[in-house]
Design a protein around this motif. Structure first.
Motif, PDB file in Angstrom:
ATOM      1  N   LEU A 265       0.888  -1.098  -0.038  1.00 48.10           N
ATOM      2  CA  LEU A 265      -0.200  -0.021   0.084  1.00 48.10           C
ATOM      3  C   LEU A 265       0.854   0.994  -0.062  1.00 48.10           C
ATOM      4  N   LYS A 266       0.865   2.028  -0.911  1.00 46.46           N
ATOM      5  CA  LYS A 266       1.819   3.291  -1.259  1.00 46.46           C
ATOM      6  C   LYS A 266       1.209   4.133  -0.321  1.00 46.46           C
ATOM      7  N   VAL A 267       2.219   4.955   0.045  1.00 43.11           N
ATOM      8  CA  VAL A 267       2.157   6.204   1.233  1.00 43.11           C
ATOM      9  C   VAL A 267       1.429   7.359   0.445  1.00 43.11           C
ATOM     10  N   ASN A 268       1.983   7.466  -0.967  1.00 44.33           N
ATOM     11  CA  ASN A 268       1.164   8.413  -1.892  1.00 44.33           C
ATOM     12  C   ASN A 268       0.696   7.668  -3.165  1.00 44.33           C
ATOM     13  N   ALA A 269      -0.638   7.261  -2.606  1.00 37.77           N
ATOM     14  CA  ALA A 269      -1.313   6.457  -3.744  1.00 37.77           C
ATOM     15  C   ALA A 269      -1.880   7.490  -4.812  1.00 37.77           C
ATOM     16  N   ALA A 270      -2.184   8.536  -4.538  1.00 38.91           N
ATOM     17  CA  ALA A 270      -2.780   9.622  -5.319  1.00 38.91           C
ATOM     18  C   ALA A 270      -1.957   9.919  -6.400  1.00 38.91           C
ATOM     19  N   GLY A 271      -0.449   9.962  -6.268  1.00 38.73           N
ATOM     20  CA  GLY A 271       0.466  10.474  -7.362  1.00 38.73           C
ATOM     21  C   GLY A 271       0.395  12.067  -7.262  1.00 38.73           C
ATOM     22  N   VAL A 272       0.545  12.615  -8.458  1.00 34.88           N
ATOM     23  CA  VAL A 272       0.469  13.999  -8.662  1.00 34.88           C
ATOM     24  C   VAL A 272      -0.966  14.656  -8.804  1.00 34.88           C
ATOM     25  N   MET A 273      -2.202  13.705  -8.783  1.00 34.74           N
ATOM     26  CA  MET A 273      -3.150  14.224  -9.315  1.00 34.74           C
ATOM     27  C   MET A 273      -3.828  15.119  -8.192  1.00 34.74           C
ATOM     28  N   PRO A 274      -3.650  15.077  -6.643  1.00 33.92           N
ATOM     29  CA  PRO A 274      -4.110  16.067  -5.819  1.00 33.92           C
ATOM     30  C   PRO A 274      -3.429  17.483  -6.215  1.00 33.92           C
ATOM     31  N   ILE A 275      -2.133  17.614  -6.512  1.00 34.51           N
ATOM     32  CA  ILE A 275      -1.541  18.779  -6.919  1.00 34.51           C
ATOM     33  C   ILE A 275      -2.227  19.561  -8.243  1.00 34.51           C
ATOM     34  N   ILE A 276      -2.332  18.840  -9.153  1.00 26.54           N
ATOM     35  CA  ILE A 276      -3.162  19.122 -10.354  1.00 26.54           C
ATOM     36  C   ILE A 276      -4.567  19.822  -9.955  1.00 26.54           C
ATOM     37  N   PHE A 277      -5.261  18.991  -9.134  1.00 20.90           N
ATOM     38  CA  PHE A 277      -6.650  19.498  -8.825  1.00 20.90           C
ATOM     39  C   PHE A 277      -6.521  20.694  -8.140  1.00 20.90           C
ATOM     40  N   ALA A 278      -5.777  20.925  -7.076  1.00 22.18           N
ATOM     41  CA  ALA A 278      -5.505  21.835  -6.357  1.00 22.18           C
ATOM     42  C   ALA A 278      -5.185  23.261  -7.056  1.00 22.18           C
ATOM     43  N   GLN A 279      -4.102  23.043  -8.091  1.00 20.51           N
ATOM     44  CA  GLN A 279      -3.778  24.183  -8.902  1.00 20.51           C
ATOM     45  C   GLN A 279      -5.029  24.522  -9.789  1.00 20.51           C
ATOM     46  N   ALA A 280      -5.779  23.595 -10.271  1.00 19.09           N
ATOM     47  CA  ALA A 280      -6.924  24.049 -11.027  1.00 19.09           C
ATOM     48  C   ALA A 280      -7.983  24.690 -10.248  1.00 19.09           C
ATOM     49  N   ILE A 281      -7.953  24.448  -8.740  1.00 20.69           N
ATOM     50  CA  ILE A 281      -8.989  24.881  -8.296  1.00 20.69           C
ATOM     51  C   ILE A 281      -8.509  26.352  -7.690  1.00 20.69           C
ATOM     52  N   ALA A 396      12.808  27.647  -9.574  1.00 20.16           N
ATOM     53  CA  ALA A 396      12.236  27.306  -8.445  1.00 20.16           C
ATOM     54  C   ALA A 396      11.094  26.286  -8.618  1.00 20.16           C
ATOM     55  N   HIS A 397      10.580  26.074  -9.882  1.00 15.76           N
ATOM     56  CA  HIS A 397       9.647  25.086 -10.327  1.00 15.76           C
ATOM     57  C   HIS A 397      10.166  23.644 -10.086  1.00 15.76           C
ATOM     58  N   PHE A 398      11.618  23.569 -10.098  1.00 21.07           N
ATOM     59  CA  PHE A 398      12.196  22.313 -10.172  1.00 21.07           C
ATOM     60  C   PHE A 398      12.465  21.704  -8.495  1.00 21.07           C
ATOM     61  N   TYR A 399      12.087  22.803  -7.762  1.00 19.91           N
ATOM     62  CA  TYR A 399      12.010  22.501  -6.128  1.00 19.91           C
ATOM     63  C   TYR A 399      10.813  21.909  -5.578  1.00 19.91           C
ATOM     64  N   GLY A 400       9.809  21.433  -6.475  1.00 25.85           N
ATOM     65  CA  GLY A 400       8.815  20.800  -5.973  1.00 25.85           C
ATOM     66  C   GLY A 400       7.559  21.052  -6.952  1.00 25.85           C
ATOM     67  N   GLY A 401       6.349  20.546  -6.379  1.00 26.43           N
ATOM     68  CA  GLY A 401       5.180  20.675  -7.127  1.00 26.43           C
ATOM     69  C   GLY A 401       5.132  19.622  -8.071  1.00 26.43           C
ATOM     70  N   THR A 402       4.172  19.635  -9.202  1.00 25.89           N
ATOM     71  CA  THR A 402       4.163  18.683 -10.096  1.00 25.89           C
ATOM     72  C   THR A 402       4.997  18.335 -10.980  1.00 25.89           C
ATOM     73  N   SER A 403       5.928  19.257 -11.336  1.00 27.65           N
ATOM     74  CA  SER A 403       7.204  18.958 -12.308  1.00 27.65           C
ATOM     75  C   SER A 403       8.175  17.947 -11.350  1.00 27.65           C
ATOM     76  N   LEU A 404       8.504  18.144 -10.191  1.00 25.24           N
ATOM     77  CA  LEU A 404       9.384  17.347  -9.311  1.00 25.24           C
ATOM     78  C   LEU A 404       8.778  15.919  -9.369  1.00 25.24           C
ATOM     79  N   LEU A 405       7.702  15.891  -8.994  1.00 28.11           N
ATOM     80  CA  LEU A 405       7.050  14.361  -8.856  1.00 28.11           C
ATOM     81  C   LEU A 405       7.078  13.729 -10.120  1.00 28.11           C
ATOM     82  N   ILE A 406       6.792  14.259 -11.104  1.00 27.78           N
ATOM     83  CA  ILE A 406       6.570  13.665 -12.374  1.00 27.78           C
ATOM     84  C   ILE A 406       7.938  13.275 -12.849  1.00 27.78           C
ATOM     85  N   LEU A 407       9.080  14.122 -12.522  1.00 29.93           N
ATOM     86  CA  LEU A 407      10.403  13.775 -13.176  1.00 29.93           C
ATOM     87  C   LEU A 407      10.982  12.594 -12.345  1.00 29.93           C
ATOM     88  N   VAL A 408      10.605  12.603 -10.873  1.00 26.46           N
ATOM     89  CA  VAL A 408      11.024  11.555  -9.924  1.00 26.46           C
ATOM     90  C   VAL A 408      10.405  10.263 -10.221  1.00 26.46           C
TER      91      VAL A 408
END
Length: 447
Positions: A265-281, A396-408
């Motif tokens: 069971l993954k600690v981050n099962a949602a992946g990058v989706m919460p960030i995408i939803f939050a940024q859209a909202i 600064a975008h490479f320090y976090g957010g969607t881009s960092l999670l996708i890269l990793v």
């Protein structure tokens, strides 16, 4: 270093793996070359205003995901994001609409129908986004930048932009089939990495200025970026293993079951989706406030226009936590997992099969999702802290957010697939231990 060269040599020895890597590289090269082909009728020398607009905010994020094609007014300007949006919509429909739920249970034929519906929906989104993009071009660029004017330019460019994004989607599917890794994920990752040299150079130049802090600060930033990557890898790979015991079955002269396995069971099962939803909202109220023009909304607009401000980041942090729980709840079904386990003669030691097992799995997911959501929220707002430290917005975008999670996530999944090819042919893996731990089989999921 010696082991690295040996691994590369082993990769070259495996003909199938060598062929897949070559195909992947060539398709990605086609994508990158297309990002610099401007729309017919536009003067590329007069795109300065568009490039300046695409350096920050939502458009900056879209420009990063498209690998700079957005600011180049390229035939690939809309990138792969319309397909991602369509996939998200179809995925959510699979939760609420019985027809899509039925398709999800029909196996391969159901998946083919869902993919076809996703493609049609992608075309619909493109036919809406392409004219909006062209309207923005006319607003940002001078009239002299357009060699073709009027309805002819709008219709032709809409068709070209739609065809360009559909071609990128086709490239991604071909990479998945003929190459290595998940094609759509790799295309997004390459688009993000393509902006890294420009961001790195801009940050290097800014640090060499009189008040920039010099090379010492530049090296400190790299050390901090390395630590952020390490923490993000822990977040992406973190799992809680739930032991499952399977009953012994004797079929003919063979014995099946009777062994202990684990459900990761993954600690981050949602992946990058919460960030995408939050940024859209976060951009919805800003858009409404901007169109309203009311003076009473000026305080709200100023508070949520400051990407390094407290209220903007606090709201985004809380939204990420909420959406992490929401998306985990709709993607992980403990009741279905308990039923499948019971059908296959499996049980969790010390827990009764059926309802108790579902409650036990649900409790575990709720507990591990809390730290996962908090870490994900912190990763989301890390770029704001980087900008507060003086890092330019692009870097600064490479320090976090969607881009960092996708890269990793994409890099780890691609390495896992390469390693599986090596181990299958009795070669050492990419790491000293021979395995990239914490990854699951199958392609990566960024959407």
């Amino acid at each position: 270093m010696k082991k690295l060269f040996e691994t590369l040599k082993n990769i070259y020895k495996i003909e199938d793996l060598r062929s897949r890597l070559t195909v992947t590289f060539l398709f990605l090269l086609v994508y990158r070359l297309g990002s610099y082909v401007s729309l017919p009728g536009i003067d590329p020398a007069q795109l300065g205003a568009l490039k300046a607009q695409s350096s920050e905010g939502l458009l900056g994020l879209l420009n990063m995901f498209s690998g700079g094609a957005f600011s180049n007014a390229s035939v690939f300007a809309l990138g792969i994001m319309p397909y991602i949006s369509a996939s998200i919509v179809v995925q959510l429909l699979g939760i609420a609409v019985p027809y899509f739920q039925k398709l999800q249970k029909e196996g391969e034929s159901g998946r083919n129908k869902i993919n076809q519906i996703t493609r049609y929906l992608t075309v619909g989104i493109l036919l809406f986004q392409a004219p909006a993009y062209l309207t923005n071009l006319h607003y940002q660029l001078p009239e002299t930048a357009f060699a073709i004017k009027g309805a002819a330019f709008t219709v032709a460019s809409t068709v070209i932009l739609t065809a360009g994004s559909m071609f990128i989607m086709w490239l991604g599917e071909r990479i998945t089939d003929k190459g290595i890794g998940n094609g759509i994920s790799l295309i997004i990752m390459i688009g993000i990495i393509a902006r890294l040299p420009f961001a790195l150079f801009a940050e290097f130049v800014s640090r060499l200025e009189e008040q920039g802090g010099g090379l010492v600060m530049f090296l400190v930033e790299f050390v901090l970026l390395f630590l952020v990557f390490m923490v993000t890898i822990l977040l992406v790979q973190g799992t809680r293993k739930v032991p499952v015991q399977y009953a012994k079955r004797i079929v003919g002269n063979r014995q099946y079951g009777g062994v202990r396995q684990y459900i990761p069971l993954k600690v981050n099962a949602a992946g990058v989706m919460p960030i995408i939803f939050a940024q859209a909202i976060m951009f919805v109220p800003m858009s409404i406030a901007g169109f309203s023009g009311s003076e009473s909304m000026s305080g709200f607009v100023s508070a949520f226009s400051n990407y390094t401000g407290f209220w903007y980041n606090f709201t985004q942090f809380m939204l990420v936590i909420i959406f992490t729980y929401f998306y985990t709840a709709i993607t992980i079904n403990p009741v279905q997992m308990a039923e499948d386990m019971k059908k296959n003669g499996g049980f969790i030691p010390g827990v009764k099969p059926g309802k108790r097992t579902a409650e036990y799995l649900d409790t575990i997911m709720s507990r591990i999702t809390l730290p996962g959501s908090i870490f994900l929220g912190l990763v989301t707002i890390l770029p704001a802290f980087a900008m507060m430290m003086g890092v330019n917005s692009q870097f600064a975008h490479f320090y976090g957010g969607t881009s960092l999670l996708i890269l990793v996530g994409v890099i780890l999944d691609t390495l896992q697939q390469i390693e599986s090819h090596l181990l299958m042919r009795h070669y050492d893996g990419l790491l000293k231990g021979g395995r990239i731990k914490g990854r699951t089989g199958g392609g990566p999921s960024v959407i």
